[in-house]
Scaffold this active site. Structure first.
Site, PDB file in Angstrom:
ATOM      1  CG  ASN A 142      -9.287  25.549   1.544  1.00  0.00           C
ATOM      2  OD1 ASN A 142      -9.044  26.187   0.913  1.00  0.00           O
ATOM      3  ND2 ASN A 142     -10.347  25.138   1.883  1.00  0.00           N
ATOM      4  CB  THR A 143      -4.067  20.667   0.753  1.00  0.00           C
ATOM      5  OG1 THR A 143      -4.621  20.648   1.389  1.00  0.00           O
ATOM      6  CG2 THR A 143      -2.605  20.329   0.869  1.00  0.00           C
ATOM      7  CG  PHE A 150      -7.334  18.666   4.408  1.00  0.00           C
ATOM      8  CD1 PHE A 150      -8.513  18.678   3.716  1.00  0.00           C
ATOM      9  CD2 PHE A 150      -6.026  17.878   3.080  1.00  0.00           C
ATOM     10  CE1 PHE A 150      -9.035  18.346   2.744  1.00  0.00           C
ATOM     11  CE2 PHE A 150      -6.951  17.416   1.629  1.00  0.00           C
ATOM     12  CZ  PHE A 150      -8.474  17.897   1.438  1.00  0.00           C
ATOM     13  CG  ASN A 189     -13.577  25.956   4.094  1.00  0.00           C
ATOM     14  OD1 ASN A 189     -12.151  25.699   4.562  1.00  0.00           O
ATOM     15  ND2 ASN A 189     -13.883  25.425   3.388  1.00  0.00           N
ATOM     16  CG  ASN A 223     -13.934  19.956  -2.239  1.00  0.00           C
ATOM     17  OD1 ASN A 223     -14.278  21.287  -1.858  1.00  0.00           O
ATOM     18  ND2 ASN A 223     -13.064  19.188  -2.421  1.00  0.00           N
ATOM     19  CB  THR A 232     -22.735  26.105   3.212  1.00  0.00           C
ATOM     20  OG1 THR A 232     -21.624  25.932   2.707  1.00  0.00           O
ATOM     21  CG2 THR A 232     -23.333  27.321   3.499  1.00  0.00           C
ATOM     22  CE  LYS A 257     -16.239  17.522  -1.750  1.00  0.00           C
ATOM     23  NZ  LYS A 257     -16.731  18.143  -0.733  1.00  0.00           N
TER      24      LYS A 257
END
Length: 365
Positions: free
Chosen positions: A202-203, A133, A129, A269, A342, A240
């Site tokens: 993803n950021t 966010f 993914n 993560n 998941t 995290k």
């Protein structure tokens, strides 16, 4: 000899894998993101009468534990990302979860990255993914929890609620502290703990906040703020971390977390590595984003073992938990709690029930 619990769990898992999952995976043209939204939406709309029936069957044989001053009725929780906006927060207890970590939410609402951004890899039992966010913002989540009467410590939803907070994409890295502080101030009245997400891939630039200097600055500011908000009983903060941290950086980050007063660590993560993909799905390795699921199992276990050898902080183990045995290994490695995402997508409620009924947790802190 197969026990009654094992037989029940095998039956539930087979029913989900053979009947429910194939239908779910074909909904909305097979679009995994739309299916996810629909699933969370349906769970959020279930009436109390249905949730009560579910709880009688699914929410039993849980092992209570106190971690970081929080009383958890069970040791397996919802990992951040499964319920980003807390839409299904009232349903998770009925499914056997001992806590739920909502989010990740940001100070401002944001759409996330461009779609497609969620890829299912069934042969690998994995997901890639790059959601980024996407969420309605921390104020919207606070308003939703307020509407339901959810406040820190009152247990209205049947278990503790954690909220994962992250940096708004448009916020510059040098302004990240205030961004996180706004989210903390807004959500603290409604959460039993807050998770500081500095490890999503993803950021852009977010993982740089795992450097020693950045972690020290951020955690110091957030811990200080928790004392301002409640000097008698500050809300616990968990950090995290990414499983891709090298040993030297991990040692520094853990030392900083302990020194600044963080309450615990969430490990891990998603990973940016692509090891363990099935041959038929290796063409998806080039897709940007974080990989979760079975390919992360061994890496997450090694990461938890490494953390447990370096710190006395409580650990929430997360990543690659596809079977109760995977959860047991994380308990044995030093986790006091585990989180699933998941694995729940691929195995359904049987995974949660299996962890609750078959796992024998180790030490607590």
């Amino acid at each position: 000899m197969v026990t009654v619990d094992e037989l029940l769990i095998r039956t539930l898992r087979a029913g989900y894998a053979g009947c429910v999952r194939p239908v779910l995976f074909r909904l909305n043209g097979g679009d995994p993101e739309e299916i996810h939204h629909q699933m969370v939406g349906v769970l959020g709309e279930l009436p109390a009468s249905v949730l009560d029936v579910m709880a009688q069957f699914l929410a039993s044989s849980m092992d209570p534990v106190t971690v970081a001053g929080i009383d958890f009725p069970g040791r397996v929780g919802v990992a951040a990302g499964l319920d980003k906006d807390g839409m299904a927060a009232r349903a998770w207890a009925a499914m056997g979860y001992g806590f739920a970590e909502l989010g990740t939410v940001t100070a401002k609402a944001q759409p996330g990255n461009k779609a497609p951004r969620l890829f299912r890899l069934p042969h690998s039992q994995a997901i890639i993914n790059r959601m980024g966010f996407n969420n309605s913002g921390v104020e919207a989540m606070a308003a939703r929890l307020d509407q339901w009467g959810v406040y820190r410590g009152n247990g209205v939803l049947g278990h503790p609620i954690g909220v994962s907070i992250g940096k708004t994409k448009t916020t510059a890295l040098d302004a990240a502290n205030e961004d996180y502080l706004h989210s903390l101030r807004t959500i603290a009245p409604h959460a039993d703990y807050v998770a500081i997400n500095v490890s999503s891939p993803n950021t852009e630039g977010l993982r740089s906040l795992q450097s020693r200097r950045a972690v020290e600055s951020l955690t110091s500011a957030l811990v200080e703020e928790t004392v301002k908000l409640d000097s008698v009983d500050p809300i616990p903060l968990f950090v995290k971390l990414a499983p891709d941290l090298v040993e030297a950086d991990l040692t520094e980050v853990l030392a900083v977390c302990a020194a600044t007063g963080v309450s615990g660590i969430i490990a891990t993560n998603t990973t940016i590595t692509r090891d363990g993909l099935h041959a038929s799905e290796r063409h998806l390795a080039s897709q940007a984003g974080g990989l979760s699921g079975a390919p992360l199992t061994a890496k997450a276990l090694a990461f938890v073992e490494s953390i447990a050898s370096r710190t006395e902080l409580p650990i929430m183990g997360s990543g690659g938990i596809m079977t109760p045995r995977d959860a047991q290994r994380l308990f044995d490695a030093g986790s006091q709690l585990v989180q699933v995402y998941t694995g729940f997508i691929y195995s359904g409620p049987a995974l949660v029930m299996g962890i609750n009924r078959l796992c024998v947790p180790g030490r607590t802190r």
